[in-house]
Design a protein around this motif. Structure first.
Motif, PDB file in Angstrom:
ATOM      1  N   UNK A  10       3.758  15.278  -8.912  1.00  0.00           N
ATOM      2  CA  UNK A  10       2.807  15.400  -7.799  1.00  0.00           C
ATOM      3  C   UNK A  10       3.034  14.286  -6.787  1.00  0.00           C
ATOM      4  N   UNK A  11       3.124  14.640  -5.515  1.00  0.00           N
ATOM      5  CA  UNK A  11       3.425  13.638  -4.491  1.00  0.00           C
ATOM      6  C   UNK A  11       3.025  14.124  -3.112  1.00  0.00           C
ATOM      7  N   UNK A  12       2.666  13.168  -2.268  1.00  0.00           N
ATOM      8  CA  UNK A  12       2.448  13.454  -0.859  1.00  0.00           C
ATOM      9  C   UNK A  12       3.602  12.952  -0.023  1.00  0.00           C
ATOM     10  N   UNK A  13       4.772  12.797  -0.649  1.00  0.00           N
ATOM     11  CA  UNK A  13       5.932  12.175  -0.014  1.00  0.00           C
ATOM     12  C   UNK A  13       6.437  12.956   1.197  1.00  0.00           C
ATOM     13  N   UNK A  14       6.522  14.269   1.054  1.00  0.00           N
ATOM     14  CA  UNK A  14       7.146  15.081   2.104  1.00  0.00           C
ATOM     15  C   UNK A  14       6.145  15.310   3.234  1.00  0.00           C
ATOM     16  N   UNK A  26     -10.561   4.991   8.103  1.00  0.00           N
ATOM     17  CA  UNK A  26     -10.220   3.767   7.368  1.00  0.00           C
ATOM     18  C   UNK A  26      -9.125   3.940   6.332  1.00  0.00           C
ATOM     19  N   UNK A  27      -8.938   5.173   5.831  1.00  0.00           N
ATOM     20  CA  UNK A  27      -7.916   5.419   4.812  1.00  0.00           C
ATOM     21  C   UNK A  27      -6.700   6.141   5.359  1.00  0.00           C
ATOM     22  N   UNK A  28      -6.616   6.272   6.684  1.00  0.00           N
ATOM     23  CA  UNK A  28      -5.419   6.838   7.269  1.00  0.00           C
ATOM     24  C   UNK A  28      -5.641   8.109   8.060  1.00  0.00           C
ATOM     25  N   UNK A  29      -4.570   8.872   8.218  1.00  0.00           N
ATOM     26  CA  UNK A  29      -4.585  10.061   9.055  1.00  0.00           C
ATOM     27  C   UNK A  29      -5.264  11.229   8.349  1.00  0.00           C
ATOM     28  N   UNK A  30      -6.022  11.977   9.103  1.00  0.00           N
ATOM     29  CA  UNK A  30      -6.666  13.165   8.571  1.00  0.00           C
ATOM     30  C   UNK A  30      -5.607  14.137   8.059  1.00  0.00           C
ATOM     31  N   UNK A  31      -5.786  14.612   6.834  1.00  0.00           N
ATOM     32  CA  UNK A  31      -4.846  15.553   6.242  1.00  0.00           C
ATOM     33  C   UNK A  31      -3.772  14.905   5.396  1.00  0.00           C
ATOM     34  N   UNK A  36      -0.871   9.124  -6.330  1.00  0.00           N
ATOM     35  CA  UNK A  36      -1.216   8.029  -7.237  1.00  0.00           C
ATOM     36  C   UNK A  36      -1.879   6.919  -6.447  1.00  0.00           C
ATOM     37  N   UNK A  37      -3.203   6.910  -6.451  1.00  0.00           N
ATOM     38  CA  UNK A  37      -3.946   5.954  -5.636  1.00  0.00           C
ATOM     39  C   UNK A  37      -3.947   4.550  -6.223  1.00  0.00           C
ATOM     40  N   UNK A  39      -1.205   2.879  -6.632  1.00  0.00           N
ATOM     41  CA  UNK A  39      -0.125   2.166  -5.946  1.00  0.00           C
ATOM     42  C   UNK A  39       0.070   2.624  -4.499  1.00  0.00           C
ATOM     43  N   UNK A  40      -0.530   3.745  -4.121  1.00  0.00           N
ATOM     44  CA  UNK A  40      -0.370   4.264  -2.767  1.00  0.00           C
ATOM     45  C   UNK A  40      -1.737   4.375  -2.099  1.00  0.00           C
ATOM     46  N   UNK A  41      -1.725   4.354  -0.781  1.00  0.00           N
ATOM     47  CA  UNK A  41      -2.959   4.539  -0.033  1.00  0.00           C
ATOM     48  C   UNK A  41      -3.898   3.354  -0.146  1.00  0.00           C
ATOM     49  N   UNK A  42      -5.154   3.578   0.239  1.00  0.00           N
ATOM     50  CA  UNK A  42      -6.135   2.499   0.280  1.00  0.00           C
ATOM     51  C   UNK A  42      -6.156   1.855   1.652  1.00  0.00           C
ATOM     52  N   UNK A  43      -7.174   1.042   1.936  1.00  0.00           N
ATOM     53  CA  UNK A  43      -7.330   0.462   3.270  1.00  0.00           C
ATOM     54  C   UNK A  43      -6.144  -0.366   3.738  1.00  0.00           C
ATOM     55  N   UNK A  44      -5.490  -1.122   2.825  1.00  0.00           N
ATOM     56  CA  UNK A  44      -4.384  -1.979   3.239  1.00  0.00           C
ATOM     57  C   UNK A  44      -3.082  -1.223   3.451  1.00  0.00           C
ATOM     58  N   UNK A  45      -3.009   0.021   2.973  1.00  0.00           N
ATOM     59  CA  UNK A  45      -1.812   0.849   3.160  1.00  0.00           C
ATOM     60  C   UNK A  45      -2.226   2.204   3.735  1.00  0.00           C
ATOM     61  N   UNK A  46      -3.101   2.134   4.727  1.00  0.00           N
ATOM     62  CA  UNK A  46      -3.658   3.363   5.292  1.00  0.00           C
ATOM     63  C   UNK A  46      -2.636   4.136   6.112  1.00  0.00           C
ATOM     64  N   UNK A  47      -1.779   3.413   6.823  1.00  0.00           N
ATOM     65  CA  UNK A  47      -0.817   4.055   7.726  1.00  0.00           C
ATOM     66  C   UNK A  47       0.552   3.421   7.502  1.00  0.00           C
ATOM     67  N   UNK A  48       1.563   4.263   7.327  1.00  0.00           N
ATOM     68  CA  UNK A  48       2.921   3.789   7.083  1.00  0.00           C
ATOM     69  C   UNK A  48       3.793   4.098   8.297  1.00  0.00           C
ATOM     70  N   UNK A  49       4.396   3.040   8.854  1.00  0.00           N
ATOM     71  CA  UNK A  49       5.290   3.140  10.011  1.00  0.00           C
ATOM     72  C   UNK A  49       6.745   3.071   9.548  1.00  0.00           C
ATOM     73  N   UNK A  50       7.612   3.851  10.199  1.00  0.00           N
ATOM     74  CA  UNK A  50       9.042   3.717   9.935  1.00  0.00           C
ATOM     75  C   UNK A  50       9.812   3.860  11.247  1.00  0.00           C
TER      76      UNK A  50
END
Length: 212
Positions: A10-14, A26-31, A36-37, A39-50
């Protein structure tokens, strides 16, 4: 979320491109979703830039994956242009659309990157090259959309760029002076701050003096 790879993890990778305005809370983009919460997500990792510019380098480094190395391939929420790990620092405050975000830490790739591409070498390459991207917390909720400018509105410190923090992660050691800088660093993710505070509590004074 969806099953990832032949293992069906299970992953939200793609990620997929989104047209029009997207709400950001506060937890990122809608949708957006994370499997695995712990190690992923949460307020400090709400949005990932690349950085989009990295994809050309990746296609050169690992041409066997070239067909899939396009914006969104590394699971980022925002594929940026004109910014990278040498120009973005921990604590930078960025305005995008009607949102304000603060850079908190680099990304450390997990095993799902290997599953995504069927290649366990990519995580090592990502860390060794420093092409990790970075996470941000949301200081002001609002909406963003493709094409928005990303504006640096405040920089508490330029000392700890993302690339420098990546180098610290790789060597897994820090001098007393660097430790003090990091503990005073505005915006640093709470998980990293907790780890550094533990180092400060357990490090003998004599060792500190020698390490300097």
């Amino acid at each position: 979320m969806a099953p990832l790879g032949s293992e069906g993890v299970p992953s939200g990778f793609v990620k997929h491109p989104v047209a029009g305005p997207v709400a950001v809370g506060p937890l990122g983009l809608s949708g957006d979703e994370q499997a695995d919460l712990t190690v992923h997500g949460g307020p400090d990792k709400a949005v990932y830039f690349y950085p989009s510019e990295h994809y050309e380098r990746w296609r050169s480094d690992v041409p066997r994956h070239a067909a899939r190395l396009a914006p969104g391939a590394f699971g980022e929420n925002l594929t940026s242009r004109g910014l990278d790990e040498t120009t973005i620092a921990i604590g930078d405050v960025l305005a995008i659309g009607s949102c304000v975000m603060q850079v908190t830490q680099p990304r450390q790739p997990c095993f799902k990157l290997g599953i995504r591409f069927g290649d366990n070498t990519l995580g090592r390459i990502m860390m060794q090259t420093g092409r990790t991207g970075w996470y941000a917390r949301v200081l002001q909720i609002g909406t963003i959309q493709a094409g928005n400018d990303i504006r640096l509105v405040r920089r508490p410190s330029s000392d700890w760029t993302i690339i420098r923090f990546n180098e610290f992660i790789l060597r897994r050691s820090v001098s007393s002076a660097e430790l003090n800088q990091l503990l005073d660093l505005e915006g640093l993710a709470s998980g990293w701050r907790d780890q550094l505070e533990s180092v400060a509590e357990t490090r003998p004074t004599s060792t500190d003096e020698q390490s300097d």
